[in-house]
Design an enzyme around this catalytic site. Sequence first.
Site, PDB file in Angstrom:
ATOM      1  N   GLU A 151      10.273   8.331 -17.143  1.00  0.00           N
ATOM      2  CA  GLU A 151       8.926   8.886 -17.365  1.00  0.00           C
ATOM      3  C   GLU A 151       8.417   8.549 -18.767  1.00  0.00           C
ATOM      4  O   GLU A 151       7.266   8.167 -18.954  1.00  0.00           O
ATOM      5  CB  GLU A 151       8.938  10.411 -17.205  1.00  0.00           C
ATOM      6  CG  GLU A 151       9.102  10.871 -15.774  1.00  0.00           C
ATOM      7  CD  GLU A 151       9.297  12.389 -15.712  1.00  0.00           C
ATOM      8  OE1 GLU A 151       8.306  13.102 -15.574  1.00  0.00           O
ATOM      9  OE2 GLU A 151      10.444  12.853 -15.830  1.00  0.00           O
ATOM     10  N   LYS A 156      16.603  22.121 -11.780  1.00  0.00           N
ATOM     11  CA  LYS A 156      15.978  20.825 -12.030  1.00  0.00           C
ATOM     12  C   LYS A 156      16.881  19.802 -12.702  1.00  0.00           C
ATOM     13  O   LYS A 156      17.675  20.109 -13.590  1.00  0.00           O
ATOM     14  CB  LYS A 156      14.740  21.013 -12.911  1.00  0.00           C
ATOM     15  CG  LYS A 156      13.657  21.802 -12.241  1.00  0.00           C
ATOM     16  CD  LYS A 156      12.841  20.963 -11.296  1.00  0.00           C
ATOM     17  CE  LYS A 156      11.770  20.242 -12.093  1.00  0.00           C
ATOM     18  NZ  LYS A 156      11.026  19.333 -11.237  1.00  0.00           N
ATOM     19  N   HIS A 208       0.826  -1.227   0.000  1.00  0.00           N
ATOM     20  CA  HIS A 208       0.000   0.000   0.000  1.00  0.00           C
ATOM     21  C   HIS A 208       0.858   1.275   0.000  1.00  0.00           C
ATOM     22  O   HIS A 208       0.423   2.307   0.498  1.00  0.00           O
ATOM     23  CB  HIS A 208      -0.951   0.043   1.199  1.00  0.00           C
ATOM     24  CG  HIS A 208      -1.697  -1.224   1.424  1.00  0.00           C
ATOM     25  ND1 HIS A 208      -2.943  -1.468   0.915  1.00  0.00           N
ATOM     26  CD2 HIS A 208      -1.340  -2.352   2.097  1.00  0.00           C
ATOM     27  CE1 HIS A 208      -3.347  -2.678   1.266  1.00  0.00           C
ATOM     28  NE2 HIS A 208      -2.383  -3.243   1.985  1.00  0.00           N
ATOM     29  N   SER A 227      15.357  21.586 -16.956  1.00  0.00           N
ATOM     30  CA  SER A 227      14.131  22.324 -17.241  1.00  0.00           C
ATOM     31  C   SER A 227      14.510  23.626 -17.917  1.00  0.00           C
ATOM     32  O   SER A 227      15.567  24.192 -17.667  1.00  0.00           O
ATOM     33  CB  SER A 227      13.415  22.612 -15.917  1.00  0.00           C
ATOM     34  OG  SER A 227      12.651  23.795 -16.021  1.00  0.00           O
TER      35      SER A 227
END
Length: 459
Positions: A291, A284, A157, A278
């Site tokens: 992804e 970043k 979980h 970024s």
Amino acid sequence: MAGKLWQGRFREGTSKLVESFTASIRFDKRLYRYDIEGSMAHCKMLSHQGLLSSEEEDVLIQGLGEILREIEHGTFVFEDSQEDVHMAIEQLLIEKVGEVGGKLHAGRSRNDQVAVDIRLFLRDEIQGTDEDVKNLQSSLVAQAKANLGVVMPGFTHLQHAQPVLYSHHLMAYYEMLRRDRQRLSDCLGRVDVSPLGSAALAGTSLPIDSRLTADLLNFPALSRNSIDAVSDRDFIIEFISAAALIMMHLSRMCEELILWCSAEFNYIELSEGFCTGSSIMPQKKNPDVPELIRGKSGRVYGHLLSLLAMMKGLPLAYNRDLQEDKEPLFDTVDTVRQSLRILARLWENVTLNKERLEKMALSGFSLATDIAEYLVTKGMGFRQAHRAVGKMVRFCLEEGKELEEMTLQEFKGFASVIAEDVYTILDLKKSVDSRNSVGGTSLQQVREAITLAEEELSS
Ligand code: ARG
């Protein structure tokens, strides 16, 4: 270029609109090598059967060889007017060698030709995909081996559950990929069947030898029904479904990589070469590779569904709808193979934050089950033990302490059978090591799993 090969019964030329709408050459040109390989085998068989003289066979084989070289050197350009790769090559052959080029298509149709091309293509790609999965497995096993002994939180979980070895976690993916490889190999058995000789749908009256063509193309089996052979694409759907499962596994792995390199988890670091920046936020460093793999899994699922939907209403045998099988297949092959390859490299660029992993492994009362199992060894029933430890956790939450910080007196207050030896089990490494059931997370089990994997990978 001369008129179309099927022009005979037509009085009018094809509308440009229709030509461009029906053409598959923009994508099926990718099959040229297999198309030529299939034609060469067919040609040799025709000659063996006396349907071509050996001089004619030589001329055709040489012509096909030249076409192969021209396509490979980029001197031959495919055009929409040629409709598909099969007609383009046949037409070029006729232009090159004259009338005799027109003898090649005897006893064959584009319907069995396209089926043989895709089967040859897919056979190679399945073997390549299997190699790619195997390389990713090797990368995982190398990571698991190099970090053997590091403990991390195991989750259910997405909540801390029990401590596990980091290597055990990685080896879970090894197992998923092992089943993926079994699925590929199982699917290969059904792809590796020659449909040549089925012709348009009914077979042919010419005295061909389908077994010889199959042997020349290294197909261990022959299709048993000509209608089935030209009309089903279940073998493609089967491959895409195996690929969809691979992508699902990769996507889960990527999701974890993305979570783990966030500041909140801070379990791993990805090397800069495998991250991107970024355009607005200078600080970043983003995990775009995992992804994108996670994102690309969606398109493979889409291809699976598009082919199932494309097939479901088709009457037997061949229908032009089947031409729609290629783009989803090609994109699936490219997506899954690229993803596998880049992930194998990415794992070599992962650095583990061991201190953080072990610190987090201890938090969240992750040794609670160990105490419950300790109580079972002292003769208590498991349900009763579970309740007692639950109360200890509640007590610790209220007191702001960890289980291992409780005094013996406090422990005894919850279960009188608890003795001094309870502290020996309240240790991360001991906890992990105590889970020595088959396939468990103990050092011994995980070491055996790694050794077994290394044997499997080297065979
Ligand atoms: N381009 C076609 C396909 O991909 C080849 C077979 C065409 N056959 C036909 N009878 N029109 O399916």
